[in-house]
Scaffold this motif. Structure first.
Motif, mmCIF file in Angstrom:
data_model
loop_
_atom_site.group_PDB
_atom_site.id
_atom_site.type_symbol
_atom_site.label_atom_id
_atom_site.label_comp_id
_atom_site.label_asym_id
_atom_site.label_seq_id
_atom_site.Cartn_x
_atom_site.Cartn_y
_atom_site.Cartn_z
ATOM 1 N N PHE A 154 -1.689 52.814 34.632
ATOM 2 C CA PHE A 154 -1.556 51.409 34.967
ATOM 3 C C PHE A 154 -0.604 50.709 33.998
ATOM 4 O O PHE A 154 0.080 49.755 34.367
ATOM 5 N N GLU A 155 -0.559 51.175 32.762
ATOM 6 C CA GLU A 155 0.393 50.619 31.806
ATOM 7 C C GLU A 155 1.816 50.838 32.291
ATOM 8 O O GLU A 155 2.662 49.940 32.194
ATOM 9 N N LEU A 156 2.105 52.031 32.813
ATOM 10 C CA LEU A 156 3.452 52.310 33.313
ATOM 11 C C LEU A 156 3.764 51.435 34.525
ATOM 12 O O LEU A 156 4.864 50.874 34.625
ATOM 13 N N PRO A 164 3.963 40.344 34.147
ATOM 14 C CA PRO A 164 2.604 40.374 33.605
ATOM 15 C C PRO A 164 1.701 39.264 34.113
ATOM 16 O O PRO A 164 0.484 39.423 34.153
ATOM 17 N N ALA A 165 2.267 38.140 34.532
ATOM 18 C CA ALA A 165 1.433 37.064 35.061
ATOM 19 C C ALA A 165 0.816 37.458 36.405
ATOM 20 O O ALA A 165 -0.340 37.139 36.694
ATOM 21 N N GLN A 166 1.595 38.155 37.224
ATOM 22 C CA GLN A 166 1.136 38.553 38.550
ATOM 23 C C GLN A 166 0.507 39.942 38.557
ATOM 24 O O GLN A 166 -0.497 40.181 39.235
ATOM 25 N N TRP A 167 1.117 40.858 37.773
ATOM 26 C CA TRP A 167 0.661 42.254 37.799
ATOM 27 C C TRP A 167 0.355 42.723 36.384
ATOM 28 O O TRP A 167 1.245 43.023 35.613
ATOM 29 N N ASN A 168 -0.946 42.725 36.071
ATOM 30 C CA ASN A 168 -1.426 43.204 34.788
ATOM 31 C C ASN A 168 -2.598 44.144 35.038
ATOM 32 O O ASN A 168 -2.954 44.443 36.183
ATOM 33 N N GLN A 169 -3.216 44.630 33.966
ATOM 34 C CA GLN A 169 -4.304 45.598 34.107
ATOM 35 C C GLN A 169 -5.431 45.065 34.998
ATOM 36 O O GLN A 169 -5.970 45.796 35.833
#
Length: 232
Positions: A154-156, A164-169
């Protein structure tokens, strides 16, 4: 590939790295350059012909129940699901492929994992370390033993999406729990290189040597030892 690892670079510096699975010696991962253009969460997997013939058909012929246990559906040319026990699998092989698609549903046991990072190979647009003409970065199912590997993948995906605002862990984990396939296009394609070398000089100056898993070094050494011929 000889190092069994993948790295993500920014400003010519690696910011993320992980171990990966590469092709077997008889089914090598190719060398090529491409662009990552989108990411798929909860992917389905349609079994490619080579894997179907060499890996899956022998198992299915012995035990058609293998398909249901692994959430693989048999789909005919009209998109209708077929009862696997109604198919005479013994008729099919390398010279006579079955007239069906074998499609694995999204989920923790999917062969491609929970997220795949897509880029175009020399044949078609496929996904990211596991398949031969599919270069796949596989996200393992969450469990006590696999949690670390899952976070790494998921980090990759987070790095590739670069939003990061829309797609983070957290948001990616929420999408995965729906078990519904979702495609996310990258705002800017990311270059990807699949390379193979058995010697590497890291930043600390120590030369690392890898096993020549595809036995390519002899041909490379022979070419280096041959007389130089200028090309027009």
């Amino acid at each position: 590939m000889a190092g069994f690892d993948v790295s993500y670079f920014r400003n010519d510096e690696p910011v993320w790295t992980s171990k990966v699975i590469v092709g077997r010696p008889y089914r090598e991962t190719p060398i090529f350059k491409s662009l990552i253009t989108y990411v798929v969460f909860n992917p389905t997997w349609t079994i490619p012909p080579t894997i179907l013939v060499k890996d899956k058909l022998p198992v299915i012929k012995r035990d058609p129940g293998y398909l249901k246990r692994n959430n693989i559906r048999v789909i005919d040319a009209r998109g209708r699901e077929v009862n696997p026990y109604a198919v005479n699998w013994s008729r099919y092989g390398a010279g006579h492929l079955p007239p069906y698609q074998l499609r694995q549903d999204p989920g923790e046991d999917n062969a491609l994992g929970l997220v795949k990072i897509m880029f175009r190979t020399r044949t078609r647009c496929t996904c990211t370390t596991r398949r031969r003409n599919r270069c796949s970065t596989r996200t393992s199912a969450p469990s006590a033993r696999a949690a670390s590997a899952c976070r790494k993948r998921f980090e990759l995906a987070e790095l590739v999406l670069n939003d990061p605002a829309q797609w983070n862990q957290e948001t990616m984990a929420a999408v995965v729990t729906t078990k519904k396939m979702q495609t996310v296009n990258l705002a800017k394609p990311v270059p990807v290189l699949i390379l193979y070398w058995t010697a590497q000089w890291p930043a600390d100056g120590r030369v690392l040597f890898r096993n020549d898993v595809y036995n390519r070094d002899p041909a490379t050494l022979a070419a280096l030892d041959s007389p130089f011929v200028a090309r027009r």
